[in-house]
Design a protein around this motif. Structure first.
Motif, PDB file in Angstrom:
ATOM      1  N   THR A 162       0.824  -1.210   0.000  1.00 16.87           N
ATOM      2  CA  THR A 162       0.000   0.000   0.000  1.00 16.87           C
ATOM      3  C   THR A 162       0.857   1.259   0.000  1.00 16.87           C
ATOM      4  N   ASP A 163       2.107   1.132   0.514  1.00 16.40           N
ATOM      5  CA  ASP A 163       3.023   2.260   0.680  1.00 16.40           C
ATOM      6  C   ASP A 163       2.514   3.305   1.667  1.00 16.40           C
ATOM      7  N   MET A 164       1.432   2.997   2.386  1.00 18.59           N
ATOM      8  CA  MET A 164       0.990   3.895   3.449  1.00 18.59           C
ATOM      9  C   MET A 164       1.985   3.797   4.599  1.00 18.59           C
ATOM     10  N   ARG A 165       2.290   4.918   5.225  1.00 18.48           N
ATOM     11  CA  ARG A 165       3.167   4.959   6.402  1.00 18.48           C
ATOM     12  C   ARG A 165       2.288   5.134   7.626  1.00 18.48           C
ATOM     13  N   ILE A 166       2.155   4.059   8.395  1.00 23.08           N
ATOM     14  CA  ILE A 166       1.219   4.108   9.517  1.00 23.08           C
ATOM     15  C   ILE A 166       1.965   4.003  10.847  1.00 23.08           C
ATOM     16  N   SER A 167       1.361   4.520  11.888  1.00 20.29           N
ATOM     17  CA  SER A 167       1.930   4.426  13.227  1.00 20.29           C
ATOM     18  C   SER A 167       2.044   2.961  13.625  1.00 20.29           C
ATOM     19  N   ASP A 168       3.191   2.573  14.172  1.00 20.62           N
ATOM     20  CA  ASP A 168       3.396   1.151  14.487  1.00 20.62           C
ATOM     21  C   ASP A 168       2.475   0.666  15.593  1.00 20.62           C
ATOM     22  N   VAL A 169       2.059   1.529  16.496  1.00 26.46           N
ATOM     23  CA  VAL A 169       1.010   1.227  17.469  1.00 26.46           C
ATOM     24  C   VAL A 169      -0.192   2.074  17.086  1.00 26.46           C
ATOM     25  N   SER A 170      -1.275   1.430  16.688  1.00 26.98           N
ATOM     26  CA  SER A 170      -2.407   2.174  16.133  1.00 26.98           C
ATOM     27  C   SER A 170      -3.699   1.898  16.883  1.00 26.98           C
ATOM     28  N   PHE A 171      -4.710   2.668  16.541  1.00 24.07           N
ATOM     29  CA  PHE A 171      -5.946   2.763  17.307  1.00 24.07           C
ATOM     30  C   PHE A 171      -6.941   1.688  16.892  1.00 24.07           C
ATOM     31  N   GLY A 172      -7.240   0.776  17.827  1.00 26.30           N
ATOM     32  CA  GLY A 172      -8.314  -0.184  17.628  1.00 26.30           C
ATOM     33  C   GLY A 172      -9.578   0.316  18.299  1.00 26.30           C
ATOM     34  N   SER A 173     -10.719   0.160  17.640  1.00 24.10           N
ATOM     35  CA  SER A 173     -11.941   0.804  18.146  1.00 24.10           C
ATOM     36  C   SER A 173     -13.082  -0.172  18.357  1.00 24.10           C
ATOM     37  N   SER A 174     -12.780  -1.437  18.612  1.00 26.19           N
ATOM     38  CA  SER A 174     -13.858  -2.408  18.797  1.00 26.19           C
ATOM     39  C   SER A 174     -14.731  -2.058  19.995  1.00 26.19           C
ATOM     40  N   ARG A 175     -14.181  -1.324  20.953  1.00 29.27           N
ATOM     41  CA  ARG A 175     -14.942  -0.970  22.161  1.00 29.27           C
ATOM     42  C   ARG A 175     -15.243   0.530  22.229  1.00 29.27           C
ATOM     43  N   LEU A 176     -15.083   1.213  21.111  1.00 29.42           N
ATOM     44  CA  LEU A 176     -15.353   2.655  21.078  1.00 29.42           C
ATOM     45  C   LEU A 176     -16.855   2.895  20.964  1.00 29.42           C
ATOM     46  N   ARG A 177     -17.352   3.755  21.814  1.00 30.21           N
ATOM     47  CA  ARG A 177     -18.781   4.037  21.825  1.00 30.21           C
ATOM     48  C   ARG A 177     -19.031   5.531  21.593  1.00 30.21           C
ATOM     49  N   ARG A 178     -20.274   5.885  21.467  1.00 30.65           N
ATOM     50  CA  ARG A 178     -20.645   7.298  21.294  1.00 30.65           C
ATOM     51  C   ARG A 178     -20.119   8.111  22.474  1.00 30.65           C
ATOM     52  N   GLY A 179     -19.619   9.283  22.185  1.00 34.80           N
ATOM     53  CA  GLY A 179     -19.034  10.119  23.219  1.00 34.80           C
ATOM     54  C   GLY A 179     -17.553   9.893  23.388  1.00 34.80           C
ATOM     55  N   GLY A 180     -16.971   9.006  22.580  1.00 38.42           N
ATOM     56  CA  GLY A 180     -15.552   8.712  22.702  1.00 38.42           C
ATOM     57  C   GLY A 180     -14.662   9.511  21.773  1.00 38.42           C
TER      58      GLY A 180
END
Length: 402
Positions: free
Chosen positions: A45-63
């Motif tokens: 993809t050649d995207m440069r992404i942060s090696d530790v990134s944001f998982g949102s399986s538990r992200l809810r409204r207001g987050g």
């Protein structure tokens, strides 16, 4: 994304796969503590992404404040799915990143079945785009794949080709942590079907790590996982890992941590030290947790202190943590209870401490553990080679989450 200066290219080399945050985002020579320490190239993809990134399986409204905090700390890759928190995860990310879309990469997922049609797939994608308040998704995954037929479905391929042509998705992927993960990964690599994979991978799944603890500690039943990750690298497929904390019982390890490292940071360093892994995503549920997790960014070598923490954790949790894709208990239940899936939801409740999320996931299972309530437990007794007490855990999970 911000451009890379000539000085940085000369110092790093144009072919380098790792770029420090300082040169890309902040202009500082050294990133501050609690910030992303490097970006990595995500395969073809050649995207440069942060090696530790944001998982949102538990992200809810207001987050939204969590997303903003992560972005301010240098995280630029946000992983979500249409079903996370019944769609609230995508809604929240969309609101939080509105006006900042050009500064981030967004990955989302849909669980496309073997009989899914391109029409229903496009409808699901359009729903995600509306929630995310964007007109494109960087990586779109077929989610939680545990059946080759789901990736072989011609409708999935027609859909992804059409969505790419329309500019709605840039790259395609497969995520998985089930019993048939290895064969599914081999298939998509051999058929050149994906640009990125998202797989469960942690220190407890590495035979070489476990063999150093004690000869009596049973090795994982998925020894081919390191092989297929190397295969991904050879095909230039991006590899993002999840479930890197082997259950995430962080408080269990607090008494043994020093000022130099926490258990989570040690676990992240172990995963990121694997040359075949590009990055990891981890559920981030409060700001202090984000800062702690980013202490594992940077690809630093695993220290002896790190190894001691990981070994202590593996021994303490070895008989309660269900190994992803082990599958040796599969078929033990005459009533068809999906034991690994049931124990996965138990992990969300007892290890993650998120009973609400566990109930959501339990309700999605095609089958549950209700049959365990009237069973003697004899059929599955001893079915787990790692010593997990299935006759106790399965019915208790149903009582807790049903």
């Amino acid at each position: 994304m911000p451009s890379i200066g000539r000085r940085d290219l000369l110092r790093l080399g144009a072919a380098s796969s790792v770029i420090p945050l300082a040169s890309v985002a902040t202009g500082q020579e050294t990133p501050a503590a609690g910030e992303v320490q490097r970006y990595v190239r995500l395969g073809r993809t050649d995207m440069r992404i942060s090696d530790v990134s944001f998982g949102s399986s538990r992200l809810r409204r207001g987050g939204e404040h969590l997303v903003h905090h992560a972005l301010d700390r240098g995280i630029n890759y946000f992983d979500t799915a249409d079903g996370y928190s019944a769609g609230a995860s995508e809604h929240t990310i969309g609101r939080a990143l509105e006006g900042r879309r050009d500064k981030v990469y967004i990955a989302s997922k849909f669980q496309a079945g073997r009989d899914e049609t391109r029409v229903s797939l496009m409808r699901a994608l359009d729903t995600s785009l509306r929630r995310l308040r964007t007109d494109y998704i960087d990586v779109y995954f077929n989610h939680a794949v545990n059946d080759i037929a789901r990736m072989a479905n011609p409708e999935w391929h027609e859909f992804t080709a059409m969505a790419k042509q329309q500019g709605k998705i840039r790259f395609t992927g497969m995520s998985g942590h089930g019993t048939r993960l290895i064969e599914c990964l081999d298939y998509v690599f051999d058929e050149n079907l994906v640009d990125v994979v998202l797989v469960a991978y942690n220190f407890g799944q590495d035979p070489s790590f476990l063999s150093n603890i004690t000869r009596s500690f049973r090795l994982p039943e998925q020894p081919d996982l390191p092989r297929v990750l190397a295969k991904a690298k050879s095909r230039d497929v991006g590899v993002v890992t999840m479930k890197t904390l082997m259950g995430a019982r962080l408080n269990d390890m607090r008494p043994y941590e020093t000022g130099d490292a926490t258990f989570s940071q040690a676990a992240f360093r172990w995963v990121l030290s694997d040359a075949n892994v590009d990055a990891l995503v981890i559920s981030m549920t409060d700001e202090g947790q984000i800062d702690e997790y980013l202490g594992g960014s940077g690809g630093l070598p695993v220290s002896s202190e790190d190894v001691a923490l990981l070994e202590r954790y593996a021994v303490a949790n070895g008989i309660t943590y269900c190994r992803h894709a082990c599958s040796l208990c599969e078929g033990a239940c005459p009533y068809g209870v999906p034991i690994p899936d049931v124990l996965r939801t138990r992990m969300y409740a007892t290890d993650y401490g998120d009973v609400g999320f566990a109930r959501e996931e339990y309700s999605k299972l095609e089958g549950n553990a209700s049959a365990c309530l009237s069973c003697t437990g004899e059929p599955c007794a001893g079915a787990c080679p790692h010593g997990i007490d299935l006759p106790t855990f399965a019915p208790a999970t149903h009582r807790m989450l049903a």
